[in-house]
Design an enzyme around this catalytic site. Structure first.
Site, mmCIF file in Angstrom:
data_model
loop_
_atom_site.group_PDB
_atom_site.id
_atom_site.type_symbol
_atom_site.label_atom_id
_atom_site.label_comp_id
_atom_site.label_asym_id
_atom_site.label_seq_id
_atom_site.Cartn_x
_atom_site.Cartn_y
_atom_site.Cartn_z
ATOM 1 N N ASP A 115 3.495 1.723 3.311
ATOM 2 C CA ASP A 115 2.431 0.879 3.467
ATOM 3 C C ASP A 115 3.003 -0.530 3.586
ATOM 4 O OD1 ASP A 115 -0.070 -0.049 3.703
ATOM 5 O OD2 ASP A 115 -0.828 1.094 1.920
ATOM 6 N N GLU A 134 4.767 -4.647 7.004
ATOM 7 C CA GLU A 134 4.762 -5.564 8.245
ATOM 8 C C GLU A 134 6.111 -6.500 8.155
ATOM 9 O OE1 GLU A 134 2.201 -5.107 6.405
ATOM 10 O OE2 GLU A 134 0.679 -4.267 7.705
ATOM 11 N N ASP A 139 -5.565 -1.695 8.147
ATOM 12 C CA ASP A 139 -6.660 -1.939 7.348
ATOM 13 C C ASP A 139 -7.860 -2.372 8.281
ATOM 14 O OD1 ASP A 139 -5.283 -0.978 5.220
ATOM 15 O OD2 ASP A 139 -5.256 -2.711 4.048
#
Length: 688
Positions: free
Chosen positions: A395, A398, A463
């Site tokens: 998670d 990025e 998300d």
């Protein structure tokens, strides 16, 4: 000066070194180095592939050409590159607008020439431009002529509704729900890889195509020619790598929510699925199961014996735990000083070096630093892998900065602007290298770049909002991810942000999303449902809230009854999906495919959005709007198609209006492969 070698040629010109090189079959790699500073780097590419065709290089008065199978590039006396297919049709041409200085004898000064001998331009635009940013690097721009009717597909994951990316502007950067994968396939018959991991922007405008880097010192791209998209994408996969083999045990239902807080909650959910006769593939142990970020271990207050839990899930229930990890460390973690003193953290150019504030002051670990990766993996191995966990959820990969000030962050490999898109690649590499000797690696990840597929990247859409609008965006987004070279892709069923299980509109959204996900690479429940529950305590992972229940029985009996039917459909589809996963592993084919991927000779197939093929035999047309019960569906030419709900046969090349009540998603089977799906027809007859 031109230097000719067996498979390439180079040209030194003023402040630029240009290298033109045959790269594998039917492809040419272009590299340009400012101030002639050659550096050998592969970025997304594997080691240099050798062409199976003889490479031909010809030099004449007008320039020099290189021919590699089905592609030819010509460097003319204007210092412009033009790419042709084997029928001598232009695929791609660099854009220049420079004024020619002509002498009385008709000759032109080299280096001051324009796009044609008879056209003078005062625009002074070069095809390859370096402009100093006064920080040791350059703003780099590469320009190409634009064909207004061209269609462009791929480029990764962007949260918008377009399948055809022509006339769009795309940021070349990673963000939560955005994954830049700079490879595209053109309707003109070529593929294009922008092989520079810096932060930038591409504009596919009607008048010009422009690639722009904010801080770089080189240009690197590959052009691939092919007779059809499948040939191009398979060639690209040969250059950048293919996904591992997806294990069959992962092709069922993945269960997740924000977030299971204790071992008991996890076991209770698995027991409920078992009681209903549903075999889960995975269950997620989400974020803040740890005491502090950066420690990479279970919080024993809420997870007192994780090895026993993992063993029980795997051996008693045949369910794989999916462990969420973040590339972050809190300043009050017990091992924070190890990160800080060894230089394992992302640096900032200005301000306080805190890049996120969740559960405390938090900093990102530098995943471009191999020593930092080795340290993190030592903790993951000790506290997760050695006790039986084999699948990780990367998670915030990025990385998910609180503010995406790309000019403010520095990595060991260079500034964020210079190489920022390599961050998730480093993260994935760490896991792949650590697990590849144990198994075929599959890693759920929020972030990606070109070549990520070879490290087992299962990209998900991040998300996103829980809305029909967000749902519509995902359908074309997933197709473009596949055409960018990542065959594995998934979404949070129902979206991530919000969604109340008691809301009738959200229940319908969940049903339509679940139906769609049944016919996608991975069927995965996840989301931050409302209302939130209170924290278990005021410290550690117990201080974090959790969302409302998100299991298939959380939405009422009628919804559960329908979702169970689709789980049964998924079960009978698993052998077919396994075959598609093998094709992805062997050839690089996406699991979800645009219509033109299989029907490139059908002009109408290139115009169809929001409809896709699962493999080559199933056509899926999701219902995308609230209370919608019908939609138009185009069936590609060249085959007959059977509606699975009515077993009615249609001739390809037709656009029909298909009815689809809340129980149905429009699905068609290629008539010639009907026998392969006898079990699907049987389940539909029995359950519906």
């Amino acid at each position: 000066m031109i230097d000719i070698m067996d498979r390439s040629f180079s040209k030194a010109f003023n402040d630029e070194l240009l290298l033109v090189q045959a790269w594998g079959d039917n492809a040419i790699r272009i590299r340009s180095f400012v101030d002639m500073k050659y550096v050998d780097r592969f970025n997304a590419l594997l080691d240099e592939p050798i062409s199976s065709e003889k490479v031909v290089i010809n030099k004449n008065m007008d320039g020099i050409e290189l021919i590699n199978g089905k592609i030819k590039v010509v460097l003319d006396h204007r210092n412009r590159l033009t790419f042709y297919n084997n029928n001598d049709q232009v695929l791609l041409k660099e854009y220049i607008r420079l004024r020619a200085v002509k002498h009385d004898d008709g000759s032109e000064d080299v280096g001051t020439v324009d796009i044609t001998k008879d056209f003078n331009s005062t625009l002074k635009l070069k095809s390859r431009e370096y402009r100093s940013n006064l920080c040791g690097n350059f703003q780099v721009i590469t320009r190409f002529e634009s064909e207004p009717k061209e269609k462009i597909f791929g480029m990764g994951q962007y949260q918008q509704q377009f399948l055809d990316l022509k006339n769009t502007i795309l940021e070349l950067a990673q963000r939560n729900s955005q994954a830049s994968i700079p490879f595209y396939i053109s309707s003109m018959g070529y593929g294009f890889l922008w092989n520079n991991p810096g932060i930038g922007e591409v504009s596919f405008a009607k008048n010009i195509t422009r690639w722009k880097m904010y801080s770089s010192d080189y240009i690197d791209y590959v052009v691939i020619s092919g007779d059809e998209p499948k040939e191009i994408l398979r060639n690209y996969a040969n250059m950048t790598g293919k996904v591992p083999q997806m294990p069959d045990k992962l092709l069922g239902l993945w269960q997740s929510k924000l977030r299971y807080r204790t071992a008991k909650e996890v076991v209770d959910v698995v027991n409920e699925y078992k009681r209903r006769g549903i075999q889960l593939s995975t269950i997620a142990i989400d974020y803040f199961h740890w005491p502090k970020q950066g420690e990479y271990r279970f919080d024993e207050e809420y997870w007192p014996n994780p090895q026993t839990l993992i063993s029980r899930l795997k051996n008693n229930y045949c369910v794989e735990p999916l462990i969420s990890i973040w590339p972050t460390v809190q300043t009050d973690a017990k091992n924070y000083e190890d990160y800080f003193e060894n230089g394992y953290l992302v640096k900032v150019n200005r301000g306080v070096p805190v890049t996120m504030q969740i559960q405390g002051n938090t900093m990102f670990i530098d995943m471009t630093n191999s020593e930092a990766r080795n340290y993190v993996w030592s903790l993951i191995k000790k506290n997760y892998v050695d006790i039986g966990a084999r699948y990780l959820w990367l998670d915030v990969a990025e990385p998910g900065y609180s503010v995406y000030d790309f000019d403010n962050y520095r990595y060991k490999k260079g500034s964020d602007l210079y190489c920022g898109n390599l961050y998730p690649i480093g993260y994935l590499t760490m896991v792949y290298e650590g697990l590849k000797d144990h198994q075929s690696v599959v890693t759920l990840v929020r972030g990606s770049w070109a070549g990520a597929q070879r490290y087992g990247a299962l990209l998900w859409s991040g998300d996103i909002d829980s809305s029909f609008e967000a749902f519509r965006n995902q359908i074309n987004t997933g197709l473009n991810v596949g055409l960018a070279g990542l065959p594995w892709w998934t979404t949070d069923i129902g979206g991530f942000h919000g969604g109340n299980p008691k809301d009738p509109e959200f229940r319908e959204l969940l049903i339509r999303w679940f139906q769609y996900a049944t016919f996608s690479p991975i069927l995965r429940m996840h989301g931050d449902r409302l209302p939130h529950s209170k924290p278990l305590s005021n410290h550690g992972g117990g201080s974090m809230v959790t969302g409302a229940p998100n299991e298939i029985w959380s939405y009422g009996e009628k919804v559960e009854e329908l979702l169970v039917k689709y789980v049964k459909i998924r079960e009978v589809l698993k052998p077919y999906i396994s075959k598609l996963m093998n094709e992805a592993h062997q050839f690089g084919d996406p699991v979800m495919r645009t219509l033109f991927y299989e029907y490139s000779n059908d002009p109408d197939a290139w115009d169809i959005e929001d409809t896709y093929l699962l493999g080559d035999a199933l056509l899926i047309a999701p219902i995308e709007y609230y209370q919608e019960t019908s939609r138009p569906v185009y069936l590609p030419k060249g085959d007959k198609w059977i509606d699975v709900w009515r077993e009615k046969e249609y001739e390809g090349g037709e656009k029909i209006i298909i009815q689809a009540n809340i129980n149905q998603i429009p699905v068609f089977i290629k008539a010639s492969q009907k026998e392969e799906f006898a079990d699907l027809f049987a389940v539909i007859k029995e359950e519906f």
